[in-house]
Design a protein around this motif. Structure first.
Motif, PDB file in Angstrom:
ATOM      1  N   THR A 231       0.862  -1.192   0.000  1.00  0.00           N
ATOM      2  CA  THR A 231       0.000   0.000   0.000  1.00  0.00           C
ATOM      3  C   THR A 231       0.892   1.233   0.000  1.00  0.00           C
ATOM      4  OG1 THR A 231      -0.127  -0.179   2.410  1.00  0.00           O
ATOM      5  CG2 THR A 231      -1.981  -1.047   1.145  1.00  0.00           C
ATOM      6  N   LEU A 232       0.332   2.377  -0.383  1.00  0.00           N
ATOM      7  CA  LEU A 232       1.124   3.601  -0.443  1.00  0.00           C
ATOM      8  C   LEU A 232       1.367   4.188   0.944  1.00  0.00           C
ATOM      9  CD1 LEU A 232      -0.417   5.288  -3.611  1.00  0.00           C
ATOM     10  CD2 LEU A 232       1.602   3.813  -3.423  1.00  0.00           C
ATOM     11  N   LYS A 233       0.492   3.837   1.907  1.00  0.00           N
ATOM     12  CA  LYS A 233       0.682   4.237   3.297  1.00  0.00           C
ATOM     13  C   LYS A 233       0.753   2.989   4.154  1.00  0.00           C
ATOM     14  CE  LYS A 233      -1.800   8.649   2.898  1.00  0.00           C
ATOM     15  NZ  LYS A 233      -2.925   9.467   3.428  1.00  0.00           N
ATOM     16  N   ARG A 234       1.430   3.097   5.277  1.00  0.00           N
ATOM     17  CA  ARG A 234       1.558   1.943   6.168  1.00  0.00           C
ATOM     18  C   ARG A 234       0.184   1.479   6.645  1.00  0.00           C
ATOM     19  NH1 ARG A 234       7.026   1.658   9.796  1.00  0.00           N
ATOM     20  NH2 ARG A 234       8.464   2.535   8.244  1.00  0.00           N
ATOM     21  N   SER A 235       0.082   0.186   6.858  1.00  0.00           N
ATOM     22  CA  SER A 235      -1.191  -0.392   7.295  1.00  0.00           C
ATOM     23  C   SER A 235      -1.360  -0.240   8.799  1.00  0.00           C
ATOM     24  CB  SER A 235      -1.239  -1.875   6.924  1.00  0.00           C
ATOM     25  OG  SER A 235      -2.321  -2.516   7.564  1.00  0.00           O
ATOM     26  N   PRO A 236      -2.557   0.120   9.248  1.00  0.00           N
ATOM     27  CA  PRO A 236      -2.799   0.182  10.699  1.00  0.00           C
ATOM     28  C   PRO A 236      -2.719  -1.190  11.354  1.00  0.00           C
ATOM     29  CG  PRO A 236      -4.861   0.415   9.481  1.00  0.00           C
ATOM     30  CD  PRO A 236      -3.763   0.490   8.475  1.00  0.00           C
ATOM     31  N   PRO A 239       1.679  -1.595  11.567  1.00  0.00           N
ATOM     32  CA  PRO A 239       2.279  -0.261  11.464  1.00  0.00           C
ATOM     33  C   PRO A 239       3.797  -0.253  11.451  1.00  0.00           C
ATOM     34  CG  PRO A 239       1.383  -0.626  13.658  1.00  0.00           C
ATOM     35  CD  PRO A 239       0.914  -1.767  12.814  1.00  0.00           C
ATOM     36  N   PRO A 242       7.319  -1.434   6.934  1.00  0.00           N
ATOM     37  CA  PRO A 242       7.348  -0.347   5.938  1.00  0.00           C
ATOM     38  C   PRO A 242       6.636  -0.741   4.655  1.00  0.00           C
ATOM     39  CG  PRO A 242       9.468  -1.445   6.024  1.00  0.00           C
ATOM     40  CD  PRO A 242       8.648  -2.008   7.153  1.00  0.00           C
ATOM     41  N   THR A 243       6.224   0.253   3.891  1.00  0.00           N
ATOM     42  CA  THR A 243       5.624  -0.029   2.587  1.00  0.00           C
ATOM     43  C   THR A 243       6.734  -0.347   1.585  1.00  0.00           C
ATOM     44  OG1 THR A 243       5.720   2.254   1.794  1.00  0.00           O
ATOM     45  CG2 THR A 243       3.786   1.621   3.092  1.00  0.00           C
ATOM     46  N   GLU A 246       8.029   3.014   0.218  1.00  0.00           N
ATOM     47  CA  GLU A 246       9.015   3.754   1.001  1.00  0.00           C
ATOM     48  C   GLU A 246      10.339   3.009   1.100  1.00  0.00           C
ATOM     49  OE1 GLU A 246       8.666   3.492   5.604  1.00  0.00           O
ATOM     50  OE2 GLU A 246       6.614   3.192   4.871  1.00  0.00           O
ATOM     51  N   GLU A 253       2.126  -0.453  -5.644  1.00  0.00           N
ATOM     52  CA  GLU A 253       0.874  -0.713  -4.934  1.00  0.00           C
ATOM     53  C   GLU A 253       0.279  -2.025  -5.430  1.00  0.00           C
ATOM     54  OE1 GLU A 253      -3.118   1.757  -3.621  1.00  0.00           O
ATOM     55  OE2 GLU A 253      -2.170   2.225  -5.536  1.00  0.00           O
ATOM     56  N   THR A 297     -10.156  -4.474   5.093  1.00  0.00           N
ATOM     57  CA  THR A 297     -10.643  -3.104   4.952  1.00  0.00           C
ATOM     58  C   THR A 297     -11.995  -3.161   4.257  1.00  0.00           C
ATOM     59  OG1 THR A 297      -8.382  -2.269   4.740  1.00  0.00           O
ATOM     60  CG2 THR A 297     -10.172  -0.830   3.993  1.00  0.00           C
TER      61      THR A 297
END
Length: 329
Positions: A231-236, A239, A242-243, A246, A253, A297
């Protein structure tokens, strides 16, 4: 023959025919369901597809008082189960999990499929998203995405990776990453997460991509190491992992998705009833909490939105297949 010819040339006859068919379907939808429903899951028990099918199926059973049976039909990256669903009677009593591999990837990955993901199905709703996660067994020499790439470049074609089967989202995600990183790997397909994970736990296979719901408990327990998230942002849910983006691969993605569909020509009133009930279930506080616990999700969209999404995903994954050179094995 004469009546058929007139039907083709007389717009009024066509309109009256459609009205008559709609009228006939309405009572059928009102009494639906009045017997058990089967949901075909294209992967083995314990996979994200199976887990979600059972969660939704269990709630439908509670609501409608009719048993919902999960029919696991793994094989060929989801082809076996999806073909079975495509050929089922269009009466609402056989549903098929509409997963990213079988509906989004296979139409391009396979030169010839025994089903058409668009023509043979009536999408009902997207249920949840399942980001792909790069995991390795804990004593694997590579402790990060960067180290994995360096190791693979030092041993071209010698590092094995597992997948949920040829053509699965886990397979193509690794092929996308392999292409982006410029490395050569050796693909070892398995029939589902449990079989692949068993090989990772023992160290027989060092690494793979799999959906967060399938790997989360093993990463938390230490049986697997999380190297990167697609994913483009870290997953909750993870956490501290890292992606991939990054880790040096900006824009990377890979998110799987799981929905549900019926055979084409299933009456619209039945499809609408299924959509309304499943979306209602997804949006309950209880279900959203449960999906979060399982690391899904939630989505829950209209039939039309899901149909458009599937078409867009076929285009996206098709581009990835062509650029990576991935082939069904």
């Amino acid at each position: 023959m004469g009546d058929e010819k007139r039907m083709k040339t007389d717009p009024l006859r066509i309109l009256l025919f459609c009205i008559a068919m709609a009228g006939a379907a309405a009572p059928q939808a009102q009494s639906y369901p009045n017997r058990p429903i089967r949901i075909i899951a294209q992967f083995t028990p314990g996979t994200s597809t199976d887990i979600l099918a059972r969660v939704i199926g269990g709630k439908l059973t509670e609501t409608w008082g009719q048993q919902v049976v999960i029919d696991n039909r793994p094989g060929a990256g989801g082809v076996v189960g999806t073909e079975l669903g495509a050929k089922a009677a269009p009466d609402g009593y056989t549903l098929t999990m509409a997963v990213s591999s079988a509906f989004g990837i296979n139409p391009t990955l396979y030169a010839k499929l025994p089903y058409d993901a668009i023509r043979d199905f009536a999408p009902i709703t997207s249920i949840a998203l399942t980001p792909q996660t790069l995991v390795a067994y804990p004593v694997f020499a590579a402790k990060s995405v960067k180290e994995f790439v360096a190791l693979a470049k030092g041993k071209p074609g010698q590092v094995n990776y597992a997948s949920l089967g040829s053509g699965s989202t886990s397979h193509l995600t690794m092929e996308m990453f392999r292409s982006a990183a410029g490395i050569q790997l050796n693909h070892i397909p398995y029939k589902g997460s449990p079989a692949a994970h068993a090989e990772l736990f023992s160290g027989q296979i060092p690494i793979m991509f799999d959906a967060i719901p399938a790997v989360l408990p093993h990463v938390k327990s230490g049986r697997l190491r999380g190297l990167g998230i697609g994913t483009l942002k870290r997953s909750p849910f993870l956490p501290d992992v890292p992606t991939i983006a990054e880790s040096g691969y900006a824009g990377f993605e890979a998110v799987g998705w799981i929905g549900i569909a019926a055979p084409a020509r299933t009456p619209a009133p039945i499809l609408d009833k299924l959509n309304a009930e499943i979306v209602r279930i997804i949006n309950t506080a209880e279900m959203r909490e449960r999906l979060a616990t399982l690391a899904f999700t939630p989505v829950g969209d209209t039939r039309e939105q899901f149909a458009r999404f599937i078409k867009s995903e076929i285009a996206k994954w098709g581009k990835a297949v062509r650029e990576s050179g991935a082939k069904a094995e």
